[in-house]
Design a protein around this motif. Structure first.
Motif, PDB file in Angstrom:
ATOM      1  N   GLY A 155      -1.521   0.284   7.704  1.00  0.00           N
ATOM      2  CA  GLY A 155      -2.442  -1.010   7.982  1.00  0.00           C
ATOM      3  C   GLY A 155      -3.617  -0.569   8.822  1.00  0.00           C
ATOM      4  O   GLY A 155      -4.148  -1.339   9.552  1.00  0.00           O
ATOM      5  N   GLN A 156      -3.796   0.798   9.275  1.00  0.00           N
ATOM      6  CA  GLN A 156      -4.820   1.220   9.992  1.00  0.00           C
ATOM      7  C   GLN A 156      -5.843   2.048   9.314  1.00  0.00           C
ATOM      8  O   GLN A 156      -5.396   2.825   8.465  1.00  0.00           O
ATOM      9  CB  GLN A 156      -4.472   2.185  11.386  1.00  0.00           C
ATOM     10  CG  GLN A 156      -5.394   2.806  12.355  1.00  0.00           C
ATOM     11  CD  GLN A 156      -4.929   3.605  13.349  1.00  0.00           C
ATOM     12  OE1 GLN A 156      -3.808   3.131  13.945  1.00  0.00           O
ATOM     13  NE2 GLN A 156      -5.391   4.482  13.580  1.00  0.00           N
ATOM     14  N   SER A 157      -7.220   1.727   9.797  1.00  0.00           N
ATOM     15  CA  SER A 157      -8.066   2.270   8.861  1.00  0.00           C
ATOM     16  C   SER A 157      -8.928   3.033   9.837  1.00  0.00           C
ATOM     17  O   SER A 157     -10.061   3.863   9.313  1.00  0.00           O
ATOM     18  CB  SER A 157      -9.093   1.398   8.202  1.00  0.00           C
ATOM     19  OG  SER A 157      -9.382   0.552   9.204  1.00  0.00           O
ATOM     20  N   THR A 172     -13.930   5.719  10.009  1.00  0.00           N
ATOM     21  CA  THR A 172     -12.928   4.667   9.202  1.00  0.00           C
ATOM     22  C   THR A 172     -12.905   5.326   7.795  1.00  0.00           C
ATOM     23  O   THR A 172     -13.931   5.871   7.111  1.00  0.00           O
ATOM     24  CB  THR A 172     -13.596   3.136   9.270  1.00  0.00           C
ATOM     25  OG1 THR A 172     -14.800   3.319   8.427  1.00  0.00           O
ATOM     26  CG2 THR A 172     -13.998   2.701  10.581  1.00  0.00           C
ATOM     27  N   TYR A 173     -11.495   4.945   7.190  1.00  0.00           N
ATOM     28  CA  TYR A 173     -11.410   5.160   5.769  1.00  0.00           C
ATOM     29  C   TYR A 173     -10.914   4.384   4.952  1.00  0.00           C
ATOM     30  O   TYR A 173     -10.296   3.279   5.099  1.00  0.00           O
ATOM     31  CB  TYR A 173     -10.378   6.296   5.839  1.00  0.00           C
ATOM     32  CG  TYR A 173     -10.594   7.628   6.371  1.00  0.00           C
ATOM     33  CD1 TYR A 173     -11.128   8.824   5.655  1.00  0.00           C
ATOM     34  CD2 TYR A 173     -10.373   7.890   7.733  1.00  0.00           C
ATOM     35  CE1 TYR A 173     -11.144   9.969   6.380  1.00  0.00           C
ATOM     36  CE2 TYR A 173     -10.439   9.077   8.529  1.00  0.00           C
ATOM     37  CZ  TYR A 173     -11.171  10.005   7.840  1.00  0.00           C
ATOM     38  OH  TYR A 173     -11.417  11.147   8.713  1.00  0.00           O
ATOM     39  N   ASP A 174     -11.504   4.085   3.665  1.00  0.00           N
ATOM     40  CA  ASP A 174     -10.855   3.307   2.492  1.00  0.00           C
ATOM     41  C   ASP A 174     -10.348   4.262   1.670  1.00  0.00           C
ATOM     42  O   ASP A 174     -10.827   4.977   0.918  1.00  0.00           O
ATOM     43  CB  ASP A 174     -11.938   2.561   1.860  1.00  0.00           C
ATOM     44  CG  ASP A 174     -11.432   1.498   0.906  1.00  0.00           C
ATOM     45  OD1 ASP A 174     -10.180   1.688   0.174  1.00  0.00           O
ATOM     46  OD2 ASP A 174     -12.261   0.612   0.608  1.00  0.00           O
ATOM     47  N   VAL A 175      -8.703   4.541   1.468  1.00  0.00           N
ATOM     48  CA  VAL A 175      -8.007   5.421   0.743  1.00  0.00           C
ATOM     49  C   VAL A 175      -8.236   4.969  -0.712  1.00  0.00           C
ATOM     50  O   VAL A 175      -7.937   5.750  -1.570  1.00  0.00           O
ATOM     51  CB  VAL A 175      -6.812   5.617   1.214  1.00  0.00           C
ATOM     52  CG1 VAL A 175      -6.762   6.030   2.630  1.00  0.00           C
ATOM     53  CG2 VAL A 175      -6.019   4.349   1.247  1.00  0.00           C
ATOM     54  N   ALA A 176      -8.516   3.822  -0.996  1.00  0.00           N
ATOM     55  CA  ALA A 176      -8.526   3.384  -2.400  1.00  0.00           C
ATOM     56  C   ALA A 176      -9.924   3.760  -3.216  1.00  0.00           C
ATOM     57  O   ALA A 176      -9.911   4.121  -4.423  1.00  0.00           O
ATOM     58  CB  ALA A 176      -8.645   1.899  -2.633  1.00  0.00           C
ATOM     59  N   THR A 177     -11.043   3.925  -2.362  1.00  0.00           N
ATOM     60  CA  THR A 177     -12.070   4.251  -2.841  1.00  0.00           C
ATOM     61  C   THR A 177     -12.911   5.726  -2.341  1.00  0.00           C
ATOM     62  O   THR A 177     -14.029   6.169  -2.923  1.00  0.00           O
ATOM     63  CB  THR A 177     -13.187   3.073  -2.584  1.00  0.00           C
ATOM     64  OG1 THR A 177     -13.703   3.194  -1.216  1.00  0.00           O
ATOM     65  CG2 THR A 177     -12.880   1.573  -2.877  1.00  0.00           C
ATOM     66  N   GLN A 178     -12.315   6.323  -1.363  1.00  0.00           N
ATOM     67  CA  GLN A 178     -12.758   7.552  -0.744  1.00  0.00           C
ATOM     68  C   GLN A 178     -13.859   7.468   0.065  1.00  0.00           C
ATOM     69  O   GLN A 178     -14.496   8.260   0.490  1.00  0.00           O
ATOM     70  CB  GLN A 178     -12.910   8.688  -1.514  1.00  0.00           C
ATOM     71  CG  GLN A 178     -11.281   9.127  -2.134  1.00  0.00           C
ATOM     72  CD  GLN A 178     -11.630  10.223  -3.044  1.00  0.00           C
ATOM     73  OE1 GLN A 178     -10.682  10.550  -3.926  1.00  0.00           O
ATOM     74  NE2 GLN A 178     -12.459  11.497  -2.822  1.00  0.00           N
TER      75      GLN A 178
END
Length: 246
Positions: A155-157, A172-178
């Motif tokens: 839940g943390q980005s 900040t990270y979006d692990v779905a798109t890198q």
């Protein structure tokens, strides 16, 4: 690719060297220049994302001819204003695709600059561009941090990396798109100023595949310019790929 009117325009270039002062210290610069000079040998070097010349200037002072590619005219203006800056040839353009004349024994990207290319396609193009500039036997070097995803609970980005009374910084990270971004909040005269830079984080294995697509092969990977072993605990890596045929 970030252009001069965007994230590395005049407002950033004017204070860039001060904001990255730790990276200009001799203990940060000298090991990088030592390794790059060794890899360049008696040939010329190409820096992708030359910026204000943090590495290009001391490398040129070692007798290595250096040419740079950078899209930010404001950053390059700072390079050219420094002692020795007129000896560095610079081509203004996107380092993922811009070609310059000649062949080089070394091409290199430092300080997470590969992440400034915010799509996988652009990063693949960058490897192909570097390979196209290299002589057979030449080296392509990338220094980049490891994604700090192990610090992200569900839940943390966001991951903070600097907190003080007047400055906060976090990734900040979006692990779905890198996709990721580095964000800076600074208090100036009681007012908050915010600056954000987008990146695309990339794994070592992914970089190795990009290199293979460009006809390069991995030669070495270390934790830092001092050539410590790269391990699962390493926060960054310096990787060297070779163009066959030398």
């Amino acid at each position: 690719m970030i252009d001069d009117d965007g994230y590395f325009g005049e407002n950033i270039a004017a204070g860039y060297d001060d904001s990255a002062a730790d990276m200009f210290r001799p203990d940060a610069v000298d090991p990088a220049v030592d390794l790059l000079a060794e890899l360049a040998g008696d040939g010329p070097a190409l820096e992708l994302g030359v910026g204000t010349g943090r590495i290009a200037l001391p490398l040129a002072a070692r007798g290595i001819p250096v040419h740079g590619i950078d899209m930010s005219r404001a950053m390059v203006d700072r390079l050219r204003a420094k002692p020795g800056g007129d000896a560095i040839g610079v081509t203004i353009g996107d380092f993922a695709t811009t070609r310059v004349a000649g062949e080089f024994t070394l091409a290199y990207l430092v300080f997470n600059t590969i992440g400034n290319l915010t799509t996988q396609d652009a990063q693949v193009d960058c490897f192909r561009n570097a390979a196209a500039h290299l002589r057979p036997g030449g080296s392509f070097v990338v220094e980049v941090g490891m994604p700090d995803l192990r610090r992200l609970p569900p839940g943390q980005s966001a991951v903070p990396f600097h907190i003080s009374d007047t400055r906060w910084a976090f990734d900040t990270y979006d692990v779905a798109t890198q996709a990721m971004s580095s964000n800076y909040v600074t208090i100036v005269d009681g007012r908050a100023e915010h600056w954000s830079i987008p990146f695309r984080y990339v794994w070592p294995a992914e970089l190795d595949l990009m290199a293979r697509l460009a006809g390069l092969r991995l030669r070495d990977r270390w934790e830092s310019w001092k050539r410590e072993p790269f391990t699962s605990e390493s926060g960054r890596h310096v990787s060297v790929w070779e163009k066959p045929g030398g």
